[in-house]
Design a protein around this motif. Structure first.
Motif, PDB file in Angstrom:
ATOM      1  N   UNK A  68       0.857  -1.194   0.000  1.00 27.01           N
ATOM      2  CA  UNK A  68       0.000   0.000   0.000  1.00 27.01           C
ATOM      3  C   UNK A  68       0.889   1.238   0.000  1.00 27.01           C
ATOM      4  N   UNK A  69       0.338   2.368  -0.433  1.00 30.53           N
ATOM      5  CA  UNK A  69       1.098   3.616  -0.486  1.00 30.53           C
ATOM      6  C   UNK A  69       0.336   4.721   0.226  1.00 30.53           C
ATOM      7  N   UNK A  70       1.078   5.737   0.651  1.00 36.62           N
ATOM      8  CA  UNK A  70       0.480   6.906   1.290  1.00 36.62           C
ATOM      9  C   UNK A  70       1.361   8.117   1.025  1.00 36.62           C
ATOM     10  N   UNK A  71       0.750   9.301   0.936  1.00 36.24           N
ATOM     11  CA  UNK A  71       1.516  10.514   0.641  1.00 36.24           C
ATOM     12  C   UNK A  71       2.598  10.775   1.674  1.00 36.24           C
ATOM     13  N   UNK A  72       2.278  10.509   2.934  1.00 37.11           N
ATOM     14  CA  UNK A  72       3.250  10.811   3.986  1.00 37.11           C
ATOM     15  C   UNK A  72       4.411   9.834   4.005  1.00 37.11           C
ATOM     16  N   UNK A  73       4.358   8.812   3.150  1.00 36.63           N
ATOM     17  CA  UNK A  73       5.475   7.880   3.024  1.00 36.63           C
ATOM     18  C   UNK A  73       6.264   8.105   1.738  1.00 36.63           C
ATOM     19  N   UNK A  74       6.035   9.240   1.061  1.00 35.17           N
ATOM     20  CA  UNK A  74       6.657   9.448  -0.243  1.00 35.17           C
ATOM     21  C   UNK A  74       8.181   9.468  -0.173  1.00 35.17           C
ATOM     22  N   UNK A  75       8.751   9.872   0.961  1.00 37.75           N
ATOM     23  CA  UNK A  75      10.213   9.877   1.089  1.00 37.75           C
ATOM     24  C   UNK A  75      10.780   8.468   0.985  1.00 37.75           C
ATOM     25  N   UNK A  76      10.026   7.495   1.479  1.00 36.48           N
ATOM     26  CA  UNK A  76      10.527   6.116   1.450  1.00 36.48           C
ATOM     27  C   UNK A  76      10.552   5.569   0.035  1.00 36.48           C
ATOM     28  N   UNK A  77       9.669   6.071  -0.828  1.00 37.22           N
ATOM     29  CA  UNK A  77       9.660   5.610  -2.211  1.00 37.22           C
ATOM     30  C   UNK A  77      10.757   6.297  -3.017  1.00 37.22           C
ATOM     31  N   UNK A  78      10.974   7.602  -2.727  1.00 42.28           N
ATOM     32  CA  UNK A  78      11.949   8.373  -3.494  1.00 42.28           C
ATOM     33  C   UNK A  78      13.363   7.862  -3.302  1.00 42.28           C
ATOM     34  N   UNK A  79      13.615   7.237  -2.146  1.00 38.46           N
ATOM     35  CA  UNK A  79      14.969   6.766  -1.846  1.00 38.46           C
ATOM     36  C   UNK A  79      15.450   5.720  -2.844  1.00 38.46           C
ATOM     37  N   UNK A  80      14.528   4.946  -3.374  1.00 37.44           N
ATOM     38  CA  UNK A  80      14.928   3.892  -4.312  1.00 37.44           C
ATOM     39  C   UNK A  80      15.267   2.588  -3.622  1.00 37.44           C
ATOM     40  N   UNK A  81      15.919   2.657  -2.470  1.00 36.36           N
ATOM     41  CA  UNK A  81      16.222   1.482  -1.661  1.00 36.36           C
ATOM     42  C   UNK A  81      17.100   0.469  -2.357  1.00 36.36           C
TER      43      UNK A  81
END
Length: 486
Positions: free
Chosen positions: A331-344
């Motif tokens: 699932x995704x949420x706007x307040x978690x956008x930093x975790x997606x941008x990181x790429x990991x």
């Protein structure tokens, strides 16, 4: 100076009690370690069950204070009303249910996880913690014989892991709406009760449930399973899932996993194995042979807090095709956008995308640390010992006058009961179980099989050794004779 500045200073002074300095930490640690040490040193003399009619009732009258009572007073409340009430699962003579462990090395891992408070839900936030938990999942997957496509997560226990598996299978097969009433799930009457609960929580109340018969050793009758599937297809129903048990709670029986897997594959069913209790016996030779076929499953539950002796709250779910687990739970949420941008790291999936949990305690440290410190060898030895202890107990009890035993154990659970020369055997064994609780030296649990009252011996705790089994046999024999004489 502004009034709000004065208020902030006072609030800061009060709040700093939450962050003790080095001297205070040393004092607190000394007191806690002394308490833990006294507890562990006293274990051999402690009962396996504390017969306390008050059941720690005084805790209800202990309010949450505005000003603290101090660590010493709080530890005394624990000693009086928590650690000396009810069952004592850390005792080597606790032989009921499927006992947990309380491994000391795991407690150290919990302490470090709590102090550092590493977040283990999303890779971006705690890459090291997530790597450790994923490493453990990959190790378990290899133990089960799963391919590299497998994924999973460390759950709070087998109940949540079973629920997550059922949700994954439900979504993968598109089970919704009117299709639910036509779908069928297959298991035996000995399936863990969390499965029926999970089906209800997953919105599958209308699902048809087929209870497949068992053989004389309480294992699923594979031929009866195939007949049931074929009959349901002829009736226009849609067989969906079969759930096998790798160590039932009732009797410790292991269903014919390999044969069931072949049947499930031939008919296109999702194959789930509840190996919460038995799965880790694959670490020893005898257990691995008995568990052959785990690799055929689509999903598998294993509980480190059972047969890896960890504290309660450590289960695991594995899914053969990890993408199916991800599809059901990401699932995704706007307040978690930093975790997606990181790429990991694309090789490291986040547990939050594979489970119902977002906020996730770093529970993997309680498993990783013991495995790193002592290695696998002691765990293999302890599990092999438990298998032999169950066989030892079964053989000894066969020769104790008045007792009858169930089938030879698959794993480390043995069922038995006393048959009095006259009177009702069920009523007698209920009294025997009650008398054993009052005595407290050993703790055994009970169940019902084919309507009859049976006692269970579960040799699972890492502190359970032959002397504890000998004590149990002696207490059982003497208590039964005393009751029979009455």
């Amino acid at each position: 100076m502004k009034p709000e500045t004065i208020d902030l200073d006072a609030l800061e002074t009060a709040a700093r009690q939450l962050d003790p300095d080095a001297r205070e930490r040393a004092r607190l640690m000394k007191a806690v370690f002394a308490y833990a040490d006294r507890y562990l040193e006293s274990l051999p003399d402690q009962p396996a069950y504390f017969d306390r009619p008050d059941n720690g009732r005084a805790l209800r009258e202990t309010p949450i204070p505005e000003e603290g009572i101090g660590l010493d007073a709080a530890l005394e409340l624990l000693r009086q009303h928590v650690d000396t009430v009810g069952i004592n699962p850390t005792s080597g003579r606790f032989l009921g249910y499927i006992p947990g462990g309380g491994l000391f090395h795991a407690a150290l891992g919990d302490f470090l996880a709590a102090v550092t408070n590493r977040y283990a839900g999303v890779f971006f936030a705690g890459p090291g913690a997530v790597r450790i938990e994923n490493l453990l999942i990959r190790w378990m997957a290899r133990l089960a014989g799963y391919p590299e496509t497998a994924a999973g997560y460390l759950a709070a226990g087998g109940s949540l892991a079973n629920l997550t598996a059922i949700v994954t299978a439900r979504d993968d097969r598109g089970l919704e709406g009117d299709a639910i009433a036509r779908a069928v799930v297959y298991f035996t009457e000995h399936v863990h009760h969390s499965v029926n609960k999970a089906l209800r929580l997953a919105g599958l109340r209308r699902l048809a449930r087929r209870r497949i018969p068992v053989d004389t050793r309480y294992r699923m009758d594979a031929a009866a399973l195939e007949r049931a599937i074929e009959a349901d297809r002829r009736a226009g129903l849609a067989p969906w899932m079969v759930i096998a048990s790798a160590g039932t709670t009732n009797t410790g029986s292991v269903d014919p996993l390999d044969t069931i897997g072949q049947i499930a594959a031939a008919h296109g069913l999702w194959y789930h194995i509840d190996a919460a209790y038995g799965g880790f016996f694959a670490l020893c030779e005898d257990g691995a042979a008995l568990l052959r076929g785990m690799n055929r499953s689509d999903s598998l539950v294993m509980d480190p807090h059972k047969t890896l002796f960890l504290p309660y709250g450590t289960g695991a779910l594995l899914v053969r095709d990890g993408q199916k687990l991800h599809a059901a739970h990401a699932a995704e949420a706007d307040y978690l956008q930093d975790t997606y941008a990181d790429g990991g790291d694309e090789t490291e999936l986040s547990p939050a995308d594979l489970s119902p949990e977002l906020t996730k305690h770093f529970r993997g440290l309680r498993l990783w640390l013991p495995l790193q410190v002592v290695g696998l060898a002691p765990f293999r030895a302890a599990l092999a010992e438990k298998l032999l202890l169950a066989r030892y107990f079964h053989e000894r009890m066969r020769s104790v006058d008045g007792f009858e035993v169930g089938p030879a154990p698959d794993l480390s659970v043995v069922i038995y009961r006393y048959v009095p020369p006259r009177g009702d055997a069920d009523a007698f064994n209920e009294r025997l179980a009650e008398a054993l609780r009052r005595d407290g030296r050993i703790f055994v649990s009970s169940t019902r099989l084919n309507g009859q009252f049976w006692l269970r011996m579960a040799a699972v705790g890492f502190r359970t050794h032959r002397e504890d089994i000998d004590t149990a046999i002696e207490v059982l024999e003497r208590t039964a004779r005393r009751l029979a004489a009455l």
